[in-house]
Motif scaffolding. Structure first.
Motif, mmCIF file in Angstrom:
data_model
loop_
_atom_site.group_PDB
_atom_site.id
_atom_site.type_symbol
_atom_site.label_atom_id
_atom_site.label_comp_id
_atom_site.label_asym_id
_atom_site.label_seq_id
_atom_site.Cartn_x
_atom_site.Cartn_y
_atom_site.Cartn_z
ATOM 1 N N VAL A 41 -6.790 -9.036 5.659
ATOM 2 C CA VAL A 41 -6.610 -8.751 4.410
ATOM 3 C C VAL A 41 -5.056 -7.888 4.190
ATOM 4 C CG1 VAL A 41 -7.375 -7.413 2.385
ATOM 5 C CG2 VAL A 41 -8.812 -8.917 3.883
ATOM 6 N N ILE A 42 -4.876 -6.804 5.170
ATOM 7 C CA ILE A 42 -3.823 -6.056 5.168
ATOM 8 C C ILE A 42 -2.446 -6.801 5.361
ATOM 9 C CG2 ILE A 42 -2.316 -4.487 6.263
ATOM 10 C CD1 ILE A 42 -5.219 -2.978 6.982
ATOM 11 N N GLU A 43 -2.462 -7.672 6.202
ATOM 12 C CA GLU A 43 -1.344 -8.659 6.366
ATOM 13 C C GLU A 43 -0.985 -9.646 5.149
ATOM 14 O OE1 GLU A 43 -0.070 -12.214 9.316
ATOM 15 O OE2 GLU A 43 -0.977 -10.587 10.236
ATOM 16 N N GLU A 44 -2.187 -10.363 4.608
ATOM 17 C CA GLU A 44 -2.092 -11.027 3.525
ATOM 18 C C GLU A 44 -1.631 -10.516 2.267
ATOM 19 O OE1 GLU A 44 -5.959 -13.043 2.838
ATOM 20 O OE2 GLU A 44 -5.777 -14.188 4.964
ATOM 21 N N THR A 45 -2.058 -9.156 2.104
ATOM 22 C CA THR A 45 -1.682 -8.587 0.772
ATOM 23 C C THR A 45 -0.554 -7.690 0.894
ATOM 24 O OG1 THR A 45 -2.972 -6.671 1.344
ATOM 25 C CG2 THR A 45 -4.076 -8.257 0.019
ATOM 26 N N GLY A 46 -0.067 -7.507 2.210
ATOM 27 C CA GLY A 46 1.197 -6.568 2.450
ATOM 28 C C GLY A 46 0.845 -5.041 1.938
ATOM 29 N N TYR A 47 -0.397 -4.701 1.858
ATOM 30 C CA TYR A 47 -0.810 -3.401 2.006
ATOM 31 C C TYR A 47 -0.145 -2.379 2.754
ATOM 32 C CZ TYR A 47 -3.632 0.826 1.444
ATOM 33 O OH TYR A 47 -4.076 2.003 1.241
ATOM 34 N N GLN A 48 0.384 -1.469 1.826
ATOM 35 C CA GLN A 48 1.016 -0.152 2.469
ATOM 36 C C GLN A 48 0.474 1.014 1.845
ATOM 37 O OE1 GLN A 48 3.566 0.263 4.833
ATOM 38 N NE2 GLN A 48 3.361 -2.187 5.353
ATOM 39 N N PRO A 49 -0.123 1.930 2.763
ATOM 40 C CA PRO A 49 -0.837 3.209 2.145
ATOM 41 C C PRO A 49 0.240 3.922 1.310
ATOM 42 C CG PRO A 49 -0.473 3.527 4.484
ATOM 43 C CD PRO A 49 -0.112 1.999 4.163
ATOM 44 N N SER A 50 -0.362 4.664 0.170
ATOM 45 C CA SER A 50 0.573 5.414 -0.785
ATOM 46 C C SER A 50 0.971 6.607 0.096
ATOM 47 C CB SER A 50 -0.057 5.806 -1.877
ATOM 48 O OG SER A 50 0.289 6.992 -2.365
ATOM 49 N N PHE A 51 2.381 6.946 -0.029
ATOM 50 C CA PHE A 51 2.764 8.222 0.741
ATOM 51 C C PHE A 51 2.100 9.548 0.301
ATOM 52 C CE2 PHE A 51 5.370 11.927 0.897
ATOM 53 C CZ PHE A 51 5.773 12.151 2.228
ATOM 54 N N SER A 52 1.888 9.434 -1.038
ATOM 55 C CA SER A 52 1.277 10.863 -1.612
ATOM 56 C C SER A 52 -0.148 10.829 -1.337
ATOM 57 C CB SER A 52 1.331 10.694 -3.184
ATOM 58 O OG SER A 52 2.521 10.627 -3.656
ATOM 59 N N ALA A 53 -0.888 9.491 -1.222
ATOM 60 C CA ALA A 53 -2.338 9.749 -1.147
ATOM 61 C C ALA A 53 -2.370 10.238 0.656
ATOM 62 C CB ALA A 53 -2.904 8.362 -1.254
ATOM 63 N N LYS A 54 -1.694 9.643 1.336
ATOM 64 C CA LYS A 54 -1.671 9.991 2.677
ATOM 65 C C LYS A 54 -1.391 11.467 3.120
ATOM 66 C CE LYS A 54 -0.455 8.110 7.479
ATOM 67 N NZ LYS A 54 0.142 6.872 8.165
ATOM 68 N N ALA A 55 -0.477 11.871 2.363
ATOM 69 C CA ALA A 55 -0.163 13.354 2.539
ATOM 70 C C ALA A 55 -1.071 14.253 1.983
ATOM 71 C CB ALA A 55 1.206 13.567 1.808
ATOM 72 N N LEU A 56 -1.733 13.895 1.057
ATOM 73 C CA LEU A 56 -3.028 14.626 0.353
ATOM 74 C C LEU A 56 -4.297 14.594 1.321
ATOM 75 C CD1 LEU A 56 -2.870 13.724 -3.285
ATOM 76 C CD2 LEU A 56 -2.654 16.044 -2.232
ATOM 77 N N ALA A 57 -4.634 13.398 2.009
ATOM 78 C CA ALA A 57 -5.666 13.332 2.953
ATOM 79 C C ALA A 57 -5.357 13.991 4.234
ATOM 80 C CB ALA A 57 -5.866 11.642 3.129
ATOM 81 N N THR A 58 -4.140 13.884 4.918
ATOM 82 C CA THR A 58 -3.795 14.469 5.980
ATOM 83 C C THR A 58 -3.373 16.072 5.898
ATOM 84 O OG1 THR A 58 -1.591 13.733 6.116
ATOM 85 C CG2 THR A 58 -3.253 12.212 7.144
ATOM 86 N N LYS A 59 -2.755 16.369 4.872
ATOM 87 C CA LYS A 59 -2.530 17.561 4.400
ATOM 88 C C LYS A 59 -1.052 17.969 5.088
ATOM 89 C CE LYS A 59 -6.741 19.936 3.325
ATOM 90 N NZ LYS A 59 -7.883 20.177 4.050
#
Length: 91
Positions: A41-59
């Protein structure tokens, strides 16, 4: 519209967003079938996580801030910082 990890989870057969995160970060123990389904699914959609969301989640953002309030033509004395700051000013 940008895809979210929740939407990827639904598209991968209703797995949890945590499962998608584990597949992307290669952590946890998941069945090879689930891993393959999510990766497809990730490959088919070309999904890339949001930089902002990742920064918030990982602090962590791994960014460096620079505040420059002086005159544009002022030079700094330290050789390394002088080159870095002048590059910022010129850009």
């Amino acid at each position: 519209m940008k895809l979210t990890i929740r939407e990827i989870a639904k598209m991968a057969g209703g797995v949890s967003p945590g499962t998608v995160s584990k597949v992307m970060n290669q952590t946890g123990s998941l069945s090879p079938k689930t891993i393959q389904k999510v990766k497809q699914v990730i490959e088919e959609t070309g999904y890339q996580p949001s930089f902002s969301a990742k920064a918030l989640a990982t602090k962590k953002s791994n960014m460096i801030g620079l505040i420059y309030a002086g005159e544009v033509n002022v030079e700094f004395n330290h050789p390394f910082f002088n080159q870095v700051i002048n590059s910022f000013k010129n850009a």
